[in-house]
Design an enzyme around this catalytic site. Structure first.
Site, short mmCIF file in Angstrom:
data_model
loop_
_atom_site.label_atom_id
_atom_site.label_comp_id
_atom_site.label_asym_id
_atom_site.label_seq_id
_atom_site.Cartn_x
_atom_site.Cartn_y
_atom_site.Cartn_z
N GLY A 91 96.63 46.92 63.74
CA GLY A 91 95.80 47.49 62.71
C GLY A 91 96.40 48.71 62.06
N MET A 92 97.27 49.44 62.75
CA MET A 92 97.86 50.64 62.18
C MET A 92 99.14 50.35 61.43
SD MET A 92 95.96 53.26 62.75
CE MET A 92 97.05 54.67 62.65
N VAL A 95 105.20 47.38 64.07
CA VAL A 95 106.05 48.08 65.03
C VAL A 95 107.39 47.36 65.09
CG1 VAL A 95 106.29 48.91 67.40
CG2 VAL A 95 104.02 48.73 66.37
N LYS A 112 106.68 52.69 64.73
CA LYS A 112 105.41 52.24 64.16
C LYS A 112 105.34 52.72 62.72
CE LYS A 112 101.25 51.78 66.20
NZ LYS A 112 100.01 52.17 66.90
N ASP A 211 90.76 51.90 73.59
CA ASP A 211 91.25 50.53 73.39
C ASP A 211 92.16 50.11 74.54
OD1 ASP A 211 91.35 48.10 72.02
OD2 ASP A 211 93.14 48.66 70.91
#
Length: 892
Positions: A91-92, A95, A112, A211
């Site tokens: 989601g970010m 990577v 990332k 998470d």
């Protein structure tokens, strides 16, 4: 992508997520109207294959976008890093495995990357949050942050690209690793314990992960065979436990779930505030999965509403009920209980800290009763037997012989008084022979409490009346022994101070009644004096130091005629012990010189008696206790050289000999730990860090052995706490502030747990307050003044309710003054860094308030401590000077 396109993507997504699942795909296709860019972006909203709920920020980025991001520059590089290949998407962002272009660092990194930072303030804020969070964490079990930056590599699209360069962890998700290597239950638990330590470190830094799932917990092999290491990844949705009140907390829109449903807690589904208890729930799910290779809930094919109802309302089956047949037996009992406690629907009914969960698993592995299971004598006894089969067999032979003789005789006897004689013989054997046999057996604290309690039940069952004085004296002795094991701080104990106080009170009442019958009886007088002394110990450790002084003086007054009539070693030993305790209470009241005089007088007698009775362990420990009290008093009065000489030439050689003679005795071990802790502090005060390091390491190693031997012993955990505190001192003075904070945080975690085990114990609250103040001082020393404020406030919050404001409470009262002083200094320093006039003025006003409170307390404490402030954390002159600077800063 232009800003306008991005806004269309957001609008389509937010509209679609409000629709029923079955209608979303059709809506998105129609809204995108054949535009491939829109379709690729909005397709982040794909159906989760596992649980039927849509995600946005936690789903992989589409291949078209991923390819575009890899080609961010003609060189295939992002900032100073060259892309090697893709590791994964989330989601970010994406990577990559990458390496430095300039070759300054040879090892690869996990890079990332997030594009469109300026187009999405929400994502930009989260990305920056992850950077700040990772920068605060420094633990071997957490993938560390190496570098971070923002670049704009494309001339035709000036959107910013942010990146985090993190430690690259080649490994498998923890569940996959366990299955691939066919790990045993014990091996899986050891890996889980590593994970607990990493999560606990995050919590100690006020960070919730939010998470925790297998893909964020990788296991990698080390150079040493059979020693895998876990690494915790991805703090992308982590949240500060206490966020900056001025910062805008990211809000989750309806449908935009930022959680992995299979590991999300009920409160996350309900939209309630998320704190550490949510991570503990996720750890419970992971532990369930590690033990059974299954998850606690089957969510496949369920609607979102059914998923939520399942997580929030359904009780999962016990792990032992769903595990493979070969594991079922090993999971029944402790592990079932531990997992279900972590998975409790109510956060208040779960483990309150990760350390508690970690401790219960350690206890299970050590065959020690776990705290999550209902306590019972049968359960404690079963665990004790499992741990110490050989010792129990030996002790059991004694007990069996006595029981068999008592039962056989009882069957033959026809008279009640004959039965009473046998039962009293049995009780006496329990209180002497069996307790002595268990004295040096590791892990026997609970067993000794059980023995004393059983003896007491036998004696109480006789009900012989007040006229049988021998029976009454025996009952009082049983209550004394029971109190020692329940919570007397001078002995290895279970940490129940209030229970110990009640038992000592019962013994006192029995002896007081006997003394009223015949006040000339020297046996009654001596027994009553010792009961008054025991109550004095309890009062002092419960914060009632003035009462402790009064009780000790009463004890010496009651005993005085006995000493005159019978100055035997047994009686003079009692007198010297009571006088030594009085000396320490006076030191804690701030009357240091008076206390040292009492201790010196007591030591003359104890040293003589100890030299004449080298095989009397209790007497040898009494001598160490006097050395301990004197060292404390000498430190308070700035006589460090005298204290160092006492430790090096008397106390430590004495204890080392005791440990050689009684290698498993917990009180001797605790004494050695304490002596080396004091030694390290004194070396540190002389700037001899090399010697301090050796002393502190010895102290910590001794404490670790104590905990491993008997994790039910509160004194062992206190020792471990002091061991971590010692390392914190060492790191702080050497300028390694983050390591110091880590060590002090470990100290704090233990102290908070000990307090919750015994919340009536004022000294436990004082210890928590001291741990918070050490964190404050370390932040202050590192010039992190903003970070210093919160722990200083916590130090005051913990201690203020424990202090009686109408009277001086000695050292504890002085600690409250130090807390206010350090908070004032932190606020004043923070004000100097604050440019905004109104905010600066408010900080100075707060600082002045705390300086005033500190000054009022310390002025009183200064009088009580005979005007000696050289050994304080700051002197009165420093306090006044800091206060005056604040007053000057407030003037227009």
């Amino acid at each position: 992508m232009t800003r306008e396109t991005w806004e269309r993507v957001r609008m389509i997504f937010e509209s679609a997520i409000e629709l029923p699942v079955a209608q979303r795909d059709g809506f998105v296709r129609k809204a995108c109207d054949g535009d491939p860019v829109l379709w690729n972006e909005v397709s982040l909203l794909r159906l989760s294959e596992e649980n039927g709920r849509r995600f946005f920020l936690d789903e992989p980025i589409p291949s078209a976008v991923r390819a575009e991001m890899i080609a961010l520059s003609p060189m295939g590089a992002i900032g100073p890093y060259r892309i090697i290949h893709t590791l994964g998407q989330g989601g970010m962002g994406t990577v990559y495995l990458a390496e430095r272009i300039d070759g300054l660092v040879q090892r690869p990194v996990a890079l990332k990357v997030l594009r469109y930072v300026s187009a999405s303030p929400d994502l930009a804020q989260r990305f920056d949050s992850e950077r700040r969070i990772l920068d605060r964490l420094n633990h071997t079990g957490i993938a560390r942050l190496i570098d971070a930056g923002v670049v704009s590599p494309l001339s035709d699209e000036p959107q910013a690209v942010a990146y985090l360069a993190m430690e690259y962890v080649p490994g498998l998700p923890i569940t996959d690793y366990c299955i691939k290597n066919d790990l045993s239950v014990g091996q899986r638990l050891e890996l889980f314990l590593q994970m607990c330590k990493a999560v606990q470190h995050a919590h100690q830094n006020l960070i919730v992960h939010r998470d925790l799932k297998p893909s964020n917990i990788l296991v990698t092999e080390t150079a040493s065979p059979n020693s895998p290491v876990i690494k915790l990844l991805d703090f992308g949705i982590a949240k500060l436990i206490q966020p900056n009140p001025d910062a805008t907390e990211l809000q989750t829109r309806p449908g935009q779930s930022r959680m992995t449903i299979a590991y999300a807690s009920p409160e996350q589904f309900r939209g309630e505030p998320v704190a550490t208890h949510s991570d503990i729930y996720a750890l419970g799910v992971l532990l369930y999965e590690l033990l059974t290779d299954k998850r606690p809930y089957v969510l496949t094919g369920l609607s979102p509403g059914a998923v939520e109802a399942c997580i929030c309302e359904q009780i999962p089956p016990l792990p032992s009920q769903v595990a493979y047949t070969d594991r079922m037996k090993s999971l029944r009992g402790d592990l079932d209980t531990i997992v279900m406690k972590a998975l409790h629907k109510s956060p208040a009914r779960r483990y309150q800290t990760v350390l508690e969960l970690h401790d219960d698993i350690r206890r299970h592995l050590a065959l020690i009763p776990v705290r999550a299971r209902p306590d019972s004598r049968l359960y404690r006894a079963a665990r004790f037997v499992q741990r110490h089969r050989a010792g129990v067999v030996a002790c059991g032979l004694i007990l069996f012989a006595v029981l068999f003789g008592a039962v056989a005789t009882s069957l033959q006897a026809r008279k009640a008084e004959y039965r009473a004689t046998q039962v009293r013989t049995l009780a006496t054997t329990l209180l002497t022979d069996l307790d002595l046999a268990l004295r040096d057996l590791p892990g026997a604290t609970r067993a000794r409490e059980l023995v004393a309690g059983t003896a007491l039940l036998y004696l109480d069952s006789l009900d012989l009346g007040s006229q049988d004085t021998a029976w009454q004296l025996e009952r009082a002795r049983a209550y004394d022994l029971l109190a020692r094991h329940q919570g007397d701080p001078h002995f290895d104990n279970l940490g129940r101070l209030s229970d110990a106080m009640a038992s000592y009170q019962r013994a006192y009442e029995i002896r007081l009644a006997l003394w009223h019958q015949d006040s000339t009886n020297t046996t009654y007088r001596r027994a009553l004096a010792n009961s008054l002394g025991n109550l004095g110990v309890m009062s002092s450790w419960n914060g009632k130091n003035t009462e402790a002084i009064s009780l000790s003086r009463q004890a010496l007054t009651v005993l005085a005629p006995v000493v005159l009539a019978d100055p035997s070693p047994t009686v003079t030993r009692d007198e010297s012990r009571l006088r030594g305790e009085l000396g320490w209470w006076l030191i804690w009241e701030g009357r240091t010189e008076e206390g040292l005089r009492e201790l010196q007088q007591a030591m003359i007698t104890i040293e003589r008696l100890a030299a004449s009775n080298p095989n009397d362990l209790e007497l040898q420990l009494d001598l160490w206790r006097n050395y301990w009290y004197q060292t404390d008093g000498l430190k308070f009065s700035s006589k460090d050289t005298v204290a160092l000489n006492l430790l090096q030439h008397k106390a430590i050689p004495h204890l080392e000999q005791l440990v050689v003679t009684y290698p498993t005795n917990p009180r001797a071990q605790y004494g050695l730990h304490t002596a080396f802790y004091f030694l390290g502090e004194l070396f540190l005060a002389q700037n001899d860090t090399a010697s301090a390091r050796v002393a502190f390491q010895t102290s910590l190693q001794t404490a670790r052995r104590m905990v491993e031997a008997d994790s039910s012993n509160r004194k062992a955990h206190e020792g471990l706490s002091f061991g971590f505190r010692a390392l914190g001192h060492l790191y702080r003075v050497s300028g390694a502030f983050e390591k110091a904070i880590d060590a002090y945080s470990s100290d704090l975690a233990i102290r908070i747990r000990l307090y919750h085990d015994d919340p009536q114990n004022q000294e436990a609250a004082n210890a928590v307050s001291n741990a918070f103040r050490l964190l404050c001082r370390t932040r202050y020393a590192s010039r992190d003044f903003e970070g210093a404020v919160a722990p200083c406030k916590e130090a005051i919050t913990w201690l203020a309710p424990q202090v009686d404001g109408t009277s001086v409470q000695g050292v504890i009262w002085g600690n409250l003054g130090f807390n206010h002083g350090w908070l004032g200094m932190s606020l004043a320093a923070l004000a100097e860094q604050t440019a905004q006039p109104a905010a600066r003025h408010q900080l100075l006003l707060e600082a002045l308030n705390h300086f005033d409170q500190s000054h009022a307390i310390m002025t009183q404490y200064y009088r009580q401590s005979e005007g000696n402030d050289a050994a304080w954390e700051f002197t009165m002159d420093e306090l006044v000077s800091s206060r005056n600077r604040v007053i000057t800063g407030l003037q227009p």
